[in-house]
Motif scaffolding. Structure first.
Motif, mmCIF file in Angstrom:
data_model
loop_
_atom_site.group_PDB
_atom_site.id
_atom_site.type_symbol
_atom_site.label_atom_id
_atom_site.label_comp_id
_atom_site.label_asym_id
_atom_site.label_seq_id
_atom_site.Cartn_x
_atom_site.Cartn_y
_atom_site.Cartn_z
ATOM 1 N N ARG A 231 -8.758 5.507 -7.931
ATOM 2 C CA ARG A 231 -8.917 6.055 -6.580
ATOM 3 C C ARG A 231 -9.905 7.222 -6.514
ATOM 4 N NH1 ARG A 231 -3.633 6.599 -4.923
ATOM 5 N NH2 ARG A 231 -3.673 8.844 -4.684
ATOM 6 N N ALA B 135 -3.899 1.542 -1.103
ATOM 7 C CA ALA B 135 -3.672 2.441 -2.239
ATOM 8 C C ALA B 135 -2.474 1.933 -3.039
ATOM 9 C CB ALA B 135 -3.395 3.851 -1.749
ATOM 10 N N MET C 95 -5.649 8.136 3.419
ATOM 11 C CA MET C 95 -4.672 7.239 2.775
ATOM 12 C C MET C 95 -3.292 7.891 2.680
ATOM 13 S SD MET C 95 -6.424 4.592 2.488
ATOM 14 C CE MET C 95 -5.413 3.386 1.632
ATOM 15 N N ALA D 92 -13.060 6.067 -5.051
ATOM 16 C CA ALA D 92 -12.993 5.297 -3.795
ATOM 17 C C ALA D 92 -14.223 5.510 -2.908
ATOM 18 C CB ALA D 92 -11.705 5.623 -3.038
ATOM 19 N N SER E 261 0.839 -1.201 0.000
ATOM 20 C CA SER E 261 0.000 0.000 0.000
ATOM 21 C C SER E 261 0.874 1.252 0.000
ATOM 22 C CB SER E 261 -0.930 0.016 1.211
ATOM 23 O OG SER E 261 -1.901 1.042 1.075
ATOM 24 N N VAL F 290 -7.320 2.389 -5.846
ATOM 25 C CA VAL F 290 -7.678 1.876 -4.528
ATOM 26 C C VAL F 290 -7.976 0.393 -4.716
ATOM 27 C CG1 VAL F 290 -10.102 2.597 -4.817
ATOM 28 C CG2 VAL F 290 -9.256 2.026 -2.557
#
Ligand SMILES: Cc1cc2nc3c(=O)[nH]c(=O)nc-3n(C[C@H](O)[C@H](O)[C@H](O)COP(=O)(O)OP(=O)(O)OC[C@H]3O[C@@H](n4cnc5c(N)ncnc54)[C@H](O)[C@@H]3O)c2cc1C
Length: 419
Positions: free
Chosen positions: A293, A321, A199, A296, A119, A338
């Motif tokens: 993303r 992520a 994130m 998301a 991530s 994501v």
């Protein structure tokens, strides 16, 4: 030689009649040139038939290679090496990789072949750390491709369809330390209102949820700057954990990497589980879907709406992520991503029933399934998800004109033809 009968999770039995374990590159080249149909097996951590074939080649008989080149800032390793063994070797050299997946037991070649990732909003998948790759083509010839070479972007996330990956050069950097802190019970509304901010709280951030209420845990991993005090991180609405925790509520965190802000080496903080810990032989199934993303919050809301279907068959979900890349078949191809991961109970029939709802919930977001995990093939139109698929197929025709590396799974899902 004892042959592996099933994958790690035990939900797939390999149909291969023959296992070959070459002891040298020359033996591997000869076996490939001679085989009618041959596939390549890493550490068997994929959850589907992606790696199967009539003949399966294993790479654990080849001499192990770990060559650090400090000037080029790379390490060249044998493809069959695991990230765990590599991290141990790199620690001795005081160098590091940029990121790791959630467990270190997977092979380098197998991980990059499927776009495996950790991530971090600025961290690409493990395949983006590949600076060079050496393959044995269908005619048995060795080829080396470096970043920037024509075709390189097509062959890193190669699904085993371009040849046997025998050596890989990976980017390295000076060794660094990471500290991690966990917040519990973060209201879903707070995460939806500021998803990118959450994130971005650290170098690598993971959210854990069971789709039945709040975000149960937020793990924030931050790189330690030498001599600098820890930067304050604020997660309004969440409660800082008061001790080490396990992502699955109530489980003993003894095998988890240390938390509570205690600094430690990169390889003992970036994965959630300790290097020395051997995970049980897979009382679980996994699925993962990658979405742009930007979508998301909407995708999280869509999954929360089918939470009642997901929840009864789920151990835990992890939201991560992944930074965009240019690798043709990477699930993060040209999209800051994501990733919605599901660790399911090991009940294929009930998982597939729940997966139908997950596919439907994520359909508006053109979700790309993780190549190595469980998904419903008839719900995935790979051609529309990967703009460079045609170029990938053309590349496989050059590397494997006799289609020796194809298998039923690749034919059905990637090449759109039946064996
Ligand atoms: C407990 C667990 C945790 C996981 N965590 C994560 C995670 O954090 N992030 C994530 O993205 N994924 C994760 N995965 C999925 C996993 O990373 C992928 O399935 C990965 O492909 C596994 O690597 P492997 O070596 O086991 O490959 P295999 O399952 O053995 O093979 C996968 C593919 O790689 C190809 N391949 C393997 N070796 C070679 C070679 N030498 N040459 C050419 N092709 C080769 C195979 O042909 C096949 O196409 C996890 C899986 C498990 C079981």
């Amino acid at each position: 030689m004892q042959s592996p009968r099933t994958n790690w999770a035990g939900n797939y039995a390999y149909g291969a009649r023959t296992i070959v374990r070459p002891a040298s590159l020359e033996e591997a080249q000869e076996a490939i040139a001679a085989a009618e149909r041959i596939g390549f097996l890493g550490s068997r951590h994929s959850f589907n038939a992606i790696a199967d074939s009539d003949v399966l080649m294993l790479f654990d008989g080849l001499p192990e290679v770990v060559e650090v080149d400090r000037r080029a800032r790379t390490v060249t390793v044998s493809g069959g090496m695991t990230y765990g063994a590599l991290a141990t070797a790199l620690a001795r050299e005081q160098v590091a990789l940029a990121n790791l997946a959630s467990l270190p037991h997977i092979s380098v070649a197998g991980a990059i072949a499927t776009g495996t990732h950790g991530s971090g909003v600025a961290n690409g998948s493990l395949a983006t750390g590949v600076a060079g790759i050496q393959l044995i083509r269908g005619d048995g010839e060795l080829v080396w491709l470096s970043r920037g070479d024509p075709g390189f972007d097509g062959c890193v996330v190669g699904l085993g369809a371009l040849g046997a990956v025998v050596r890989v050069s990976l980017d390295i950097e000076p060794a660094y330390e990471v500290r991690q802190r966990v917040w519990e019970h973060v209201p879903l509304a707070d995460v939806l209102a500021g998803f990118d901010e959450v994130m971005s709280l650290g170098y690598s951030v993971s959210l854990f949820t069971r789709w039945a209420g709040d975000i149960g845990q937020v793990w924030v991993k931050s790189r330690v700057s030498a001599g600098q005090p820890e930067a304050p991180v604020d997660l309004p609405g969440g409660t800082p954990a008061t001790g080490n925790v396990h992502p699955l509520p109530g489980l003993d965190p003894v095998h988890c990497t240390p938390q509570m802000g205690v600094p430690g080496p990169w390889f003992d903080r970036l994965p959630h589980f300790r290097l020395g810990f051997t995970p049980s032989n897979g009382d679980e199934l996994q699925s993962e879907f990658m979405v742009d993303r930007r979508h998301a919050p909407a995708a999280i809301e869509a999954l929360a709406r089918v939470g009642e279907v997901i929840h009864p068959v789920l151990h835990i979900s992890e939201i991560r992520a992944v930074a965009r890349d240019a690798l043709w078949l990477s699930p993060a191809y040209e999209r800051d991503t994501v990733a919605f991961h599901f660790t399911w109970q090991r009940d294929q029939r009930r998982v597939e029933a729940a997966l139908a709802s997950v596919h439907d919930a994520l359909a508006p977001f053109e979700s790309r399934p993780h190549w190595g995990k469980v998904f419903l093939a008839d719900r995935v139109a790979v051609g529309s998800l990967y703009p460079r698929l045609g170029d990938f197929v053309a590349l496989t025709e050059r590397y494997d004109p006799r289609h020796a590396f194809r298998n039923e799974w690749l034919d059905r899902i990637v090449f759109g033809t039946d064996s």
